[in-house]
Motif scaffolding. Sequence first.
Motif, PDB file in Angstrom:
ATOM      1  N   LEU A 418     -46.032  18.140 -38.978  1.00 36.00           N
ATOM      2  CA  LEU A 418     -47.441  17.878 -39.285  1.00 36.00           C
ATOM      3  C   LEU A 418     -47.793  18.126 -40.747  1.00 36.00           C
ATOM      4  N   LYS A 422     -52.459  19.934 -42.168  1.00 30.64           N
ATOM      5  CA  LYS A 422     -52.835  19.509 -40.821  1.00 30.64           C
ATOM      6  C   LYS A 422     -52.620  20.635 -39.812  1.00 30.64           C
ATOM      7  N   GLN A 444     -56.081  15.005 -30.262  1.00 33.70           N
ATOM      8  CA  GLN A 444     -56.103  14.321 -31.559  1.00 33.70           C
ATOM      9  C   GLN A 444     -55.009  13.265 -31.675  1.00 33.70           C
ATOM     10  N   LEU A 446     -51.951  13.484 -31.897  1.00 35.31           N
ATOM     11  CA  LEU A 446     -50.893  13.788 -32.864  1.00 35.31           C
ATOM     12  C   LEU A 446     -49.513  13.670 -32.225  1.00 35.31           C
TER      13      LEU A 446
END
Length: 468
Positions: A418, A422, A444, A446
């Motif tokens: 990340l 982040k 999110q 991710l």
Amino acid sequence: MDNLHRIEKDFLGEKEIENDKYYGIQTLRAKENFNITTIEISIFPNFIISLAKVKKACALTNFELGDLTEVQKNAIVEACDMIIDGKYHDQFIVDPIQGGAGTSTNMNANEVIANIALEILGKKKGSYNIIHPNNHVNMSQSTNDAYPTAIKITLYELIFKLQDSLKILRDAFKNKAFEFKDILKMGRTQLQDAVPMTLGQEFKTFATMIDDDIFRLTTAQNLLKEVNLGATAIGTGINTKPQYQERVIKNLRCVTGTDYYKANDMIEATQDTGSFVQISAMLKSIAIKISKICNDLRLLSSGPRAGLNEINLPPMQPGSSIMPGKVNPVMPEVVNQVAFEVIGADTTISIASEHGQLQLNVFEPIIAYKLFISINMMRRAFESLADKCIKGITANPEICMNNVLNSATLVTSLNPILGYEKSSAVAKEALKSGKRVYDILLEQNLFSKEELDELLQPKNMVQNYDKI
């Protein structure tokens, strides 16, 4: 005098001794003078055996040099062998803590051996014109050299037994490390969440700490091979023949099976207790480490509802006289207390060593007592901990994993993917909202659930995962 008693004399006067007793007048005086611990020196059978080994080596040497007859030598050696085989230990009655730098213990041995030897020859106890405690059993010796040599022999052999107990405890932790190798949990520093690890790694660390000390004990143990036997009073070798020192060490090696060697400077060796200080320091180090491990076990098993509850210690007994269902971590607690005792003993030994004056340390009795007590307590405590606690520990893998998923620091492991900025934002959001990092990462977008579950596998989260 009736047949049940005999009269023995020393330069202070006379005393009546029961005829079935093998000790003599000096032992009886010591028994009367030193009622300190309320226990007897026979509580340490290894030490009694070591004293007999020293006396045997000395008798063999005195015969070789023509100072004992073959009859005297054979009787003394046979008496020593009987003590080495475990007989007559109940005749060693002096208190371990005594004034006189160990003279009472030494004379207890001399008198018992002399009277056993006299019976072997068909003579009455107390017939000291034939075999005398001082003139024959203690020939070419002083308490200054015989007593500390016996202490060193005892410690040398007890350390092997302590290492055996440590190996039992180490192996118990090793087995648990393998059993728990797939359980991911949160590591902690300063009692705060740090980064993930496996429960197996945590237990492997405990095993490694113990393994290191098993090795270090051997290094300290080797210091005990240097002895001052033959130094007699203050280390000058007075009342011995020139060949005596080398020959008595050779005989000591034969009697014990260990390669003991003569100190280079006998006067220094007679007053120096440095090897005892180092053994004590090693015992303290081991006690501190294992007490720390016990603290960790108590924390990891705390609760169970209002604590960490990552592991379960086997229940050994009800834990409260008022709270039903309460079970306490009693085995780690008792080992903690043994550690406190060992740490205190080290302080006693340090002070006793420092307080030796001039050519002899008169406080060797308390040094020996504390070392023997410490080692014996540690042996029993470590074996009990392994058998009654470590072998029965179980894990709560769901709680361990939930702690990982709930921790904001989980994101640290994802930094390489990340990036720091982040990751920091995710951690901040987790702390602010109270949500799990795992859920935020999914919200999110991710990671997909499949990607995240794969990343959270122990083999991907933890380096050296497969080296348990």
